[in-house]
Structures are given as C-alpha cells and as structure tokens.
Design a protein around this motif. Structure first.
Motif, PDB file in Angstrom:
ATOM      1  N   GLU A 475      -4.974  -2.694 -11.232  1.00  0.00           N
ATOM      2  CA  GLU A 475      -4.764  -1.433 -10.733  1.00  0.00           C
ATOM      3  C   GLU A 475      -5.002  -1.314  -8.974  1.00  0.00           C
ATOM      4  O   GLU A 475      -4.361  -0.447  -8.345  1.00  0.00           O
ATOM      5  N   GLN A 489       8.410  -2.172  -5.998  1.00  0.00           N
ATOM      6  CA  GLN A 489       7.600  -1.589  -7.224  1.00  0.00           C
ATOM      7  C   GLN A 489       6.802  -2.986  -7.335  1.00  0.00           C
ATOM      8  O   GLN A 489       6.939  -3.908  -7.279  1.00  0.00           O
ATOM      9  N   SER A 491       4.506  -3.754 -11.270  1.00  0.00           N
ATOM     10  CA  SER A 491       4.402  -3.533 -12.627  1.00  0.00           C
ATOM     11  C   SER A 491       3.327  -4.794 -13.042  1.00  0.00           C
ATOM     12  O   SER A 491       3.055  -5.818 -12.393  1.00  0.00           O
ATOM     13  N   ASP A 528       3.029   0.314 -16.811  1.00  0.00           N
ATOM     14  CA  ASP A 528       3.761   1.083 -16.466  1.00  0.00           C
ATOM     15  C   ASP A 528       4.629   1.077 -15.095  1.00  0.00           C
ATOM     16  O   ASP A 528       4.441   0.027 -14.621  1.00  0.00           O
ATOM     17  N   ASP A 529       6.089   1.490 -15.064  1.00  0.00           N
ATOM     18  CA  ASP A 529       6.732   1.216 -14.233  1.00  0.00           C
ATOM     19  C   ASP A 529       7.484  -0.409 -14.327  1.00  0.00           C
ATOM     20  O   ASP A 529       8.186  -1.005 -13.539  1.00  0.00           O
ATOM     21  N   PRO A 546       2.772   6.691 -16.073  1.00  0.00           N
ATOM     22  CA  PRO A 546       1.915   5.965 -14.925  1.00  0.00           C
ATOM     23  C   PRO A 546       0.687   6.308 -14.955  1.00  0.00           C
ATOM     24  O   PRO A 546       0.168   7.524 -15.311  1.00  0.00           O
ATOM     25  N   ASN A 547      -0.418   5.448 -14.520  1.00  0.00           N
ATOM     26  CA  ASN A 547      -1.793   5.875 -14.433  1.00  0.00           C
ATOM     27  C   ASN A 547      -2.416   6.498 -15.809  1.00  0.00           C
ATOM     28  O   ASN A 547      -3.163   7.547 -15.585  1.00  0.00           O
TER      29      ASN A 547
END
Length: 790
Positions: A475, A489, A491, A528-529, A546-547
């Motif tokens: 993260e 992006q 992921s 996510d993403d 997300p998150n």
C-alpha cells in the motif's frame, strides 16, 4: 583396381570443373543442412539420458476424471513422494520438486538473484549430478540444508571448499547452511538451477502443500534395481483414494508414471494421456534433413545425366575395349563417392562456420564432436550412403549406354529415362513447395499468437515481484508510485499477468450446483483497481472497492465461469470458494490466462490479502517509460533495500513463451529457402540436359526464323508443367501436415487458399527464372555450330 577408379574419377572431376563445382556445392549444402539437423536431433535425444540410474527414474503425473472428461498433467500433491516411498516396497527413493525463479540470496555483503528448486533429501541419490563437496546422503539432510552450484559458491564464498558449512540467507527471511556444492549442470539436463533447498522448508513456508486436494509440485521416484514397472503402475491408479476426500462419482484423481528420460520429448497431454511434445519437432526436422539430402542427391543425378553426352564416347570406347557393365558401375560410383567426400569436407567447414549462429537460433550449445571416433565413423557411413544414393542412377544409366549407337553419334534416350528424371524434379519441388507452405502457415500462426488480442492490454504493463518486504509494504509502494510521472495505474496480482491461474481448485460451491459435480476453476488474487490496470472489459458489476478490506468475501468471475454457474443475473449471487462464503460483484469478459496453446479456463478472482506475495502491476505512459521506471526503482530501494529492483514488461515475457515456436519458424524459413535453392540447381540440371538433347532442333528453328522468346517459351513450358504437377501433389500433403501441427494450439489461424497460391506462385517464378537462364543461353547460341555436322 580401386586406385585406378580414384585416378579416373579425379581426372573426370578436373576435366569438368564447372560441372564438378556445381555438383560439389549442391551436395555440400544438402549435407551441411542434414548434419546440422542431425546434430540438433542428437542433442535433443540426449536430454535427461545421462543419469546413472536413469532407467529406474519415473516422473509421476495425475489424471483428473471430471464429468466424464480426462485431463492430465505433471502437477501432484506436496506429500506424494513421501507416501509413495512409505507404501510401495518397489520405490527406493522419491522426491517432490518445486521450481523457483529469481530467488534472492545474501551472504558476505552480496545479494544475488538465483534460480533453483526445492527437493527431498533423496534428490542427489536419484540424480547423479557430480558433487564437488558433500555427499548425496548429507546434501539435503535437514530442513536448513542447501546445496549450491560451483558458480554460486564462487560468487559468494570464493570456492566450493570454503562454501561448505557457511550460512546463506534466503529472501531475507531464513538462513540456510551450505551442505553440498555441485558441479555445473550438464547441457543435457532439462532442469537448470543454481541451488537446491530442502523440501521441508517449502512445506513450512507453504502449508497448503500438505493438503491432498492441492496440486502443484512435480514428483519423481526411483525404483529398486529388481522392481518391475509393470507391477508398480496398477498400484498407482487408486493410490490417492485414501488421501483426497473430495472425490465424487464424477470426480477422481489417479496417479500414473512415465520414464523420466521421456518427459522432455513426450511432455504433452491429450485427453489426459501423454501424446507427443518436442518429439514432434525431432521427427519433423529429421524428415526435413532426409528430404533435403534427397533433393541434393537428385540434383547430382540430374546434373550427371545432363552431362552424359560429354561422356558417351568415353563409355563406348571403354565397352569396345572390353569393359563390362559392372566395372563401369563401380567407376561411376567411385566418382560419386569421391565428389561426396569432397562435398562432406566442405559441409563440415560450412557447419563449423554456421554452428555458432545455429546455436543462437536454437538456444543450444551444440558442438561438432571432432574427438569422438563414433562421429567420424558415422560421417564415413553418411558419405558412403550419400555417394551411393546420388551416384546409383547415373551409374546404372551411363553404364547401360549401347557402344554402337554412342560411337555412331545416334545417342537417344528412352521415354522412360526422361520420365524418370522429370519425376525426380517433380519430387524435388513437391518437397520444396510443402516446405514453403509450411513456412507460410507457421509464420502466420506465430504472428497471430504474438499479436493476438488477449482480452487485456499487455503493452506498457510492467509487473514487479513482491520480494522481501515489498508485499507487506504494498500500500505504501502504491501510494508513492501513483505520484511518479508516467505511472497511470497501480494494482497487484498473485500470478504473472501472462500466467494467471497458478491455483487450480474444485472446491467451489454455488446455488444450484450438482453435488456430484467437481469442476476445476483457476483462482487468482488481485488488488483493487485490477480491472483498470489490466485494461480488462468489465461486462457487469464493479471492480474491488479501493483502500478497503470489506471486499474480502467478494469475487470477480469471467464469462467461462458464469456459463457453469448459470446465473441469469450474477451480481450479488452467492459463491463459496475454499469454504469461504462470498458473492459475485463483477463479471469479466474472457481473457487469456496463459498461452494460446491452452483454452480459457473458468476464473475466479478474489481480493488479495495484505500478507500475500505476488506481483505489483504498473500501467505506464509510453512517453515517459524511462522516467517512470527510475522513480519506481527509487521507491523500491527505499522500501526494500535488501532486494535489487526487478521488473518485467508483460509484452516481452509473453513473446518469450513462444520461444520454441519462433525457433521452429526461423528454422523452417532457412530450410525452405535452402530446399528451393537446391531444387533450382536440379531444375537447372534438367534444363541443361534438355537443351543438350535439343541442340539441333533449336538450331533448325532459329534458321527457320524462330526468335529468342518463342524458343524460351518452348523450353520453359514443360518445366512449368512439372512445377504445376508438384504443386497439385504438394497441396494436400502440406494441408494435412499443417492441420496436424495447428492442433497443438487451442486458438489457431485458418489455413487459407492463398497460402497455397502464394507458395505455388513463388515456386513457379523461381523455376521460371532458373530455366530461363539456360533457355536464353541455348536460344542465343549460334545455329551454325549446332548444325555443322549435318
């Protein structure tokens, strides 16, 4: 007598320098090509055939019975080796094997990335790799043991001897003690590694390997010297029944075994059974070598008979002087063997010069075994065979000429002999056109698989292994990477984006599922993403939020999986994976999980856990790739200083999966071009023969006013007819060969009609250019010289 044959053959060679040069060069090309292929075939057949106990080694494979279908593969449970050795008295040794690519090791302030395997303590007892230090019995005698290569020992500790007993840190997680050092692995080994870790360490790191319904590693056993494999095989059929409790009336797993020496060449499965593999390429190119050698020998026949008029009087005088046909046959065969010997020497020179480039193309380390007496004995037999094959027809043909007709100048050739020579040319061009068509199809298929729409955008997509602390700090990495210029992006994914579905499971449940059904699904974890980073097509629903960890019970599925669930409105429908209840939140349009050799499997994507390893996916801006990678490297070095920054471009790695196919395509191109070139030399020989036979006819036609173009048409027409006949014969043969080859791909091109039209047009054009050279020469000759004797 033999000395006299050689002397006459040498004089004949010197008296016809241009003819001899063409003959020698044509034979040399054909022999060089055949030698290269046979060296490659010999190398392929030698892979995994050097182990001391090789005849007792067997690779285990599973056969999955799923709803009446049979699927096979080399994956096995992680505890299988131990149980086979415990329960089967015929098994002397057994080992599980798991590969690891790009693993980090640290010692003496050095960090180096190495490829290796995990294996049981029996490994070095089974596989006779030379140990420079340590013994097979002690090499992997504890969970903390590691055996390393001599190269790895020298890199970290200076020498193999000083490495023994030293500590080396693996992935910055665990220390291992060096208990053995092995020599550099032979090139004939299909396994390539620099370290071997004890299997218990793998089990400790991955507890799921202890579950019998999970399959991933390979298992190899070694039978006792007096054990009968035929008695062992039946005991394996239901071996897993006592361990795997997920079996149903429609789902069962059986274990079978295959001689280890056959795995490299016979490693494909069709309908759950071993069927083909690299052996198909060995057979294919062996045939190509034989075909090209035949083409070269046919050239020799045509070129020799084309010059028969020049030697007719010599033969007539020899027969009048008392020479019998047998002595003349031996004479001409001696000339053929002499020419073949000279061609063989030239072929060896060509092979020596070409071999480094050939090794680059084939990714081999083939050498010409000059010091091996068997090589020279085989070469001598090869020369004798080729010489006799090439010289057989000319010897029989020339020795059969009638002396009276020859000396009277009325040498004519029968329709059968002319038809035979034309048949040889047709045969040459059949082989050549088949090779051209195959080359076109192979090139189109390789282009198709390398540029196919996979269902996601592989360009500008980078994946970074989560090594060391990078997984736990994902993260943080993601947040910092999102601020790097050129990063679009970010992921995460459990598997490489070109090989998704490392986990295959049948532990799936949904509403309406038949309890007797146990279907197999590919499973991967993603962050996510994920959808946006991969550029996937989301048909229904959404990506992971997300998150947040609120989606830990949410799943994405592909169209293939949805067809099995039979949900009309899948969003929000229940789905249980590994006894964890969840729901479907999104449906993905089908995309390719692996290569186009494999069909798309039903896929379930779960949300990645914070502690999961895998890969970080980064979508880059094509205009700022260099700056983005520099920024990512800086972040990685700050968060994970013990591990060097490593990244891979998805498009490059995807193309590497088809390395063997590209090699086949490149070799096909070369062999097709060579076959056409040699065939054209044969066509030139027949054109020379025809022109020589029709010298006076051409002269009379010129006197009567025939132009060069009309004579060119006259002489070229029959040769074009031969090529057309060859095209008609070659078309179904090439179609059948390519149709069979394409069955190895789940996704393949269609064999179009224009492939054959293009190959035929190319063959006709090349043949026309070849024949025209000799035809123009004959049509331009002074008719006075050809008619002078009249």
């Amino acid at each position: 007598m033999l000395k006299n044959y050689i002397r006459v053959a040498w004089r004949s060679l010197l008296n016809n320098k241009a003819f001899s040069l063409i003959n020698i060069f044509g034979l040399a090309l054909g022999m060089a090509c055949s030698l290269l292929i046979f060296l490659w075939v010999h190398d392929e057949l030698g892979v995994d055939n050097f182990y001391a106990h090789g005849d007792r080694l067997y690779m285990m494979y599973e056969q999955e019975h799923v709803d009446g279908k049979l699927v096979g593969g080399y994956w096995t449970p992680g505890l299988l080796a131990k149980e086979l050795k415990r329960r089967l008295p015929e098994v002397q040794c057994a080992t599980d094997i798991m590969e690891h690519d790009g693993t980090n090791f640290e010692a003496n302030d050095k960090t180096i990335k190495q490829d290796g395997i995990n294996a049981d303590s029996d490994y070095f007892k089974m596989f006779s790799y030379p140990l420079l230090e340590g013994t097979p019995a002690t090499a992997l005698n504890s969970p903390a043991s590691i055996a390393i290569s001599d190269k790895m020992a020298r890199s970290f500790f200076g020498s193999a001897h000083t490495a023994i007993g030293k500590t080396i840190r693996w992935e910055n997680r665990r220390d291992f003690t060096v208990t053995a050092v092995f020599a550099e692995l032979p090139s004939a080994s299909s396994w390539k590694f620099d370290f071997v870790l004890n299997w218990m360490a793998e089990l400790d790191a991955n507890p799921w390997l202890k579950e019998w319904d999970n399959n991933s590693p390979n298992t190899v056993i070694m039978l006792k010297p007096n054990a009968d494999p035929a008695q062992v095989a039946p005991k394996l059929t239901h071996f897993l029944d006592d361990y795997n409790h997920s079996f149903t009336p429609t789902f069962r797993l059986d274990v079978a075994m295959q001689p280890y020496s056959q795995v490299y060449l016979h490693g494909n499965f069709v309908d759950g059974k071993i069927s083909g593999g690299r052996i198909e390429y060995v057979r294919l190119f062996s045939l190509v070598a034989i075909f090209i050698l035949f083409i070269a020998c046919i050239n020799f026949m045509n070129l020799t008979t084309a010059r028969s008029g020049r030697r007719a009087k010599e033969i007539g005088i020899r027969k009048v002087a008392g020479a019998i046909r047998g002595s003349l046959v031996r004479q001409f065969l001696s000339e053929a063997v002499l020419l073949t010997s000279i061609a063989a020497l030239l072929a060896i020179v060509l092979v020596t010069f070409i071999l480094p480039y050939f090794n680059q193309v084939t990714s081999k380390l083939i050498i010409v075994p000059y010091n091996d007496i068997r090589f020279w004995a085989s070469l001598a037999g090869f020369i004798l065979f080729t010489g006799i094959l090439a010289g057989s027809y000319p010897a029989v043909f020339l020795s059969g000429l009638k002396p009276i007709r020859v000396l009277k100048g009325s040498l004519k050739f029968s329709g059968s002999s002319v038809l035979f020579r034309k048949g040889l040319v047709v045969f040459q061009f059949v082989l050549s056109i088949v090779l051209i068509i195959c080359t076109i199809v192979v090139a189109r298929q390789i282009s198709y698989v390398q540029n196919a729409d996979l269902g996601f955008d592989r360009d500008n997509l980078v994946y970074i292994p989560m090594e060391g602390d990078l997984g736990a700090k994902y993260e943080v990495f993601r947040q910092q990477a999102a601020r790097v210029p050129g990063v679009r992006q970010v992921s995460a994914i459990q598997d490489r984006p070109i090989h998704i579905g490392r986990d295959i499971t049948g532990t799936i449940d949904w509403t309406g599922k038949d309890p007797n059904t146990n279907l197999q699904f590919a499973v991967t974890a993603a962050g996510d993403d994920f959808v946006r980073t991969m550029h996937l097509n989301l048909l229904k629903g959404r990506d992971f939020y997300p998150n947040t960890l609120s989606d830990t019970s949410s799943y994405l599925v592909n169209e293939e999986a949805l067809t099995l669930f039979k949900y009309k409105d899948p969003i929000g429908q229940p789905l249980k994976l590994w006894n964890r209840q969840g729901k479907i939140v999104g449906v993905l349009k089908n995309f390719h999980l692996t290569t186009l050799h494999e069909p798309i499997m039903p896929l379930i994507v779960r949300l990645r856990n914070p502690t999961d390893d895998g890969y970080i996916l980064v979508r880059l801006d094509a205009q700022h790739t260099k700056e983005a990678l520099a920024g990512l490297e800086k972040i990685s070095n700050n968060l994970n200083p013990k591990f060097p920054f490593t990244y891979h471009f998805t498009d490059e790695q995807y193309r590497k999966q088809y390395k063997s196919d590209v090699i086949v395509a490149n070799l096909s191109n070369c062999f097709a071009a060579l076959a056409i070139f040699i065939s054209c030399m044969g066509l030139l020989g027949l054109a020379m023969f025809t022109a020589e036979q029709r010298t006076k006819e051409i002269g009379i036609r010129k006197v009567l006013g025939a132009g060069v173009f009309s004579l060119l048409t006259l002489l070229s027409g029959e040769f074009l007819l031969l090529v057309l006949i060859a095209l008609v014969i070659a078309t179904p043969l090439a179609w059948w060969a390519m149709y069979t080859w394409l069955q190895d791909y789940a996704y393949q091109i269609h064999i179009e009609w224009w492939f054959f039209a293009l190959a035929g047009a190319a063959a006709i054009l090349i043949a026309l250019l070849t024949v025209s050279f000799q035809a123009v020469r004959a049509a331009s000759a002074n008719p006075v010289k050809s008619l002078r004797s009249e």
